[in-house]
Design an enzyme around this catalytic site. Structure first.
Site, short mmCIF file in Angstrom:
data_model
loop_
_atom_site.label_atom_id
_atom_site.label_comp_id
_atom_site.label_asym_id
_atom_site.label_seq_id
_atom_site.Cartn_x
_atom_site.Cartn_y
_atom_site.Cartn_z
N ASP A 169 -5.63 -1.76 -9.48
CA ASP A 169 -6.02 -1.69 -8.16
C ASP A 169 -5.00 -1.92 -7.30
O ASP A 169 -3.97 -2.90 -7.31
CB ASP A 169 -7.07 -2.90 -7.93
N ASP A 171 -8.10 4.21 -4.98
CA ASP A 171 -6.91 3.32 -5.31
C ASP A 171 -7.33 2.43 -6.46
O ASP A 171 -6.62 1.44 -6.70
CB ASP A 171 -6.48 2.55 -3.84
N GLU A 172 -8.29 3.04 -7.26
CA GLU A 172 -8.55 2.00 -8.41
C GLU A 172 -8.81 2.89 -9.56
O GLU A 172 -9.52 3.88 -9.37
CB GLU A 172 -9.76 1.26 -8.11
MG LIG Z 1 -7.13 -1.77 -3.74
#
Ligand SMILES: [Mg+2]
Length: 410
Positions: free
Chosen positions: A10, A106-107
Site C-alpha cells: 500500500d 495504490d494497493e
Molecule cells: Mg495508500
C-alpha cells in the site's frame, strides 16, 4: 499443506507522494491534494506527513482542513500521473512474482509463495520491494505479509509509513484478534454499527461469534466476515493480465416490487450503474458499450445495448444511457434489471479526447473528479456513506450494502 505467502503493498499518501516527486519543496510544507482547491467544500484526497501533524484527514473538507492548518498548501489532483506511477510500481512488483493483483490505484496483492527460493522469505521480499520503490520511484510503501489476502491487507495498515508487518498463523490470536473489527476489509460504518449492537468490537469477537448469528445480522456479508476473522479466506491472488481478460463488468438486481414509474426505473438503475462504474475505476478500465437486460413481471427478458462516443467509467454517463435504453424498451412492469458495460479498454487507450465534444470535456472532468472523490469516501467510510438522497428510503429494495454482482462473464 504449507501456508501461502501473500503480500499486500500500500503506497503511503500516494497522491501527495507523487506530487512531492515533482515538487520536492512540498516535502517541507503541510500539503494536501484535494478535489477542487478553490472550493472550501472540496474534499481532501491525500495529505503528506507534515499535514498529518496538524491532524488533517482524508475525506474532510478544505474548510475543515484549513481551520486546523491555515498554511496548508492545496494541490489539485493529476490522475494521469498517478496512474503512470501506479503502473511503474506494479512493474517492480512483477519482478518478484507473476501473481500481482491491483486492488486500487495504490494497493496490490502479491503471491510470492513460489518466489522465496529465488528472492528470500516474504519479509525479505517485502523489504526489498520497499527499498526499490522508495529509491526508484520516490514513493514509500507499507507492506503486510501473511498467509491470506485479508490479513496481508491488515498488515499493510498496521504500521506505516515505509514498514513491513508480518502476521503468521501463530500470531493471529495474540496480534490480530485484539484489533478493532473496523480494521477488517469491508467492515464499513453500517456493518460496524450492527456488530457494535451485538457487542462485537474486535476481530477476535467476530472470530468467536456464532456464524449463524452473523448471517442473521449481516446477511451473506456476515458469512464472509466470519471467514475473514477466523483466517479462512483462501481467495487467490490473480495473475498479471488476468484482469485484462475481463470482458465486461455488470450488476443486476431483482426488485422487492415491480418497477412501474419512470422514477422507479431511474432509482433502480442508479445503484447498479454506480457499482459498475466503481468497479471499472478500480480495475482501471473504461467501456464503450452499455447494455441493459430488462426482465418483466412474466420473467420475459430483452437485452438492448448502445455504444457511446467514448469509453467511460463514469456512473453518471452509464446511468443516463441505461435510463434511456430502459425507457425506450419498457414493459408495463419490470421485475429485474441488469446493467453491463463491455468493450473494455484500459484508460490510456480509451482516452480519445478528440471524440469529446469540446464543450462537454470540462463537465466530464468535473464528473470524473467527483466520482473519484466518492471512491475515496467509500473506501474510508463504507459504501453507504455516500448515496443519493432518493435511495435512502425506498420500497424497491435498493439498499445501502456494498454492491456485489458478477464480473467478467465471457
Ligand atoms: Mg495508500
Amino acid at each position: 499443506m504449507k501456508d501461502r505467502v501473500i503480500l499486500h503493498a500500500d503506497c503511503n499518501g500516494f497522491f501527495a507522494s507523487v506530487e512531492q516527486v515533482f515538487r520536492p519543496e512540498l516535502c517541507d510544507l503541510p500539503m494536501a491534494v484535494c478535489g477542487d482547491p478553490e472550493n472550501r467544500h472540496g474534499i481532501i484526497l491525500a495529505k503528506n506527513e507534515k499535514a498529518k501533524v496538524y491532524g488533517i484527514q482524508t475525506a474532510e473538507t478544505v474548510w475543515q482542513a484549513k481551520r486546523k492548518c491555515p498554511d496548508l498548501v492545496l494541490v489539485p489532483p493529476h490522475m494521469d500521473e498517478y496512474r503512470r506511477f501506479s503502473r511503474r510500481i506494479n512493474a517492480i512488483y512483477a519482478d518478484y512474482t507473476d501473481m500481482v493483483e491491483p486492488f486500487s490505484i495504490d494497493e496490490s496483492w502479491l503471491d510470492v509463495t513460489g518466489s522465496q527460493q529465488l528472492f528470500g522469505d516474504g519479509k525479505t521480499i517485502a523489504d526489498t520491494i520497499r527499498r526499490r520503490v522508495r529509491e526508484e520511484i520516490g514513493v514509500t510503501v507499507s507492506i503486510g505479509v501473511s498467509f491470506n489476502k485479508i490479513f496481508a491487507k491488515l498488515g499493510s495498515d498496521y504500521k506505516k509509513p515505509d514498514a513491513t508487518t508480518v502476521f503468521l498463523r501463530e500470531d493471529v490470536e495474540e496480534q490480530i484478534w485484539p484489533l478493532p473489527v473496523t480494521d477488517l476489509l469491508f467492515v464499513g460504518r453500517s456493518a460496524a454499527a450492527t456488530l457494535e449492537r451485538a457487542r462485537i468490537r474486535t476481530i477476535g469477537d467476530l472470530a468467536q461469534a456464532d456464524r449463524e448469528l452473523l448471517v442473521k445480522l449481516l446477511g451473506k456479508m456476515g458469512d464472509t466476515l466470519c471467514d475473514y476473522a477466523r483466517g479462512l479466506d483462501d481467495s487467490p491472488v490473480a495473475k498479471i493480465g488476468e484482469e485484462r481478460e475481463v470482458k465486461s463488468v455488470g450488476n443486476g438486481m431483482t426488485f422487492r416490487r415491480d418497477l412501474v414509474t419512470e422514477d422507479d426505473i431511474r432509482l433502480g438503475l442508479h445503484g447498479l450503474c454506480d457499482s459498475v462504474a466503481q468497479r471499472l475505476r478500480r480495475s482501471g478500465l473504461r467501456g464503450w458499450t452499455v447494455q441493459v437486460t430488462i426482465k418483466d413481471a412474466n420473467l420475459k427478458s430483452i437485452t438492448r445495448q448502445t455504444t457511446l462516443p467514448h469509453a467511460t467509467d463514469l456512473s453518471a454517463e452509464i446511468w443516463q444511457t441505461a435510463v434511456e435504453l430502459t425507457l425506450a424498451n419498457r414493459p408495463a412492469a419490470i421485475r429485474m434489471l441488469t446493467v453491463t458495460v463491455s468493450g473494455l479498454t484500459d484508460e490510456q487507450g480509451g482516452e480519445q479526447v478528440s471524440l469529446f465534444d469540446e464543450d462537454e470535456l470540462p463537465d466530464l472532468d468535473r464528473q470524473r473528479r467527483l466520482e473519484h472523490t466518492l471512491d475515496t469516501l467509500r473506501d474510508r467510510y463504507g459504501w453507504s456513506a455516500v448515496r443519493p438522497g432518493a435511495t435512502i428510503k425506498n420500497d424497491i429494495g435498493v439498499d445501502d450494502e456494498a454492491p456485489k454482482g458478477a464480473t467478467g462473464e465471457p
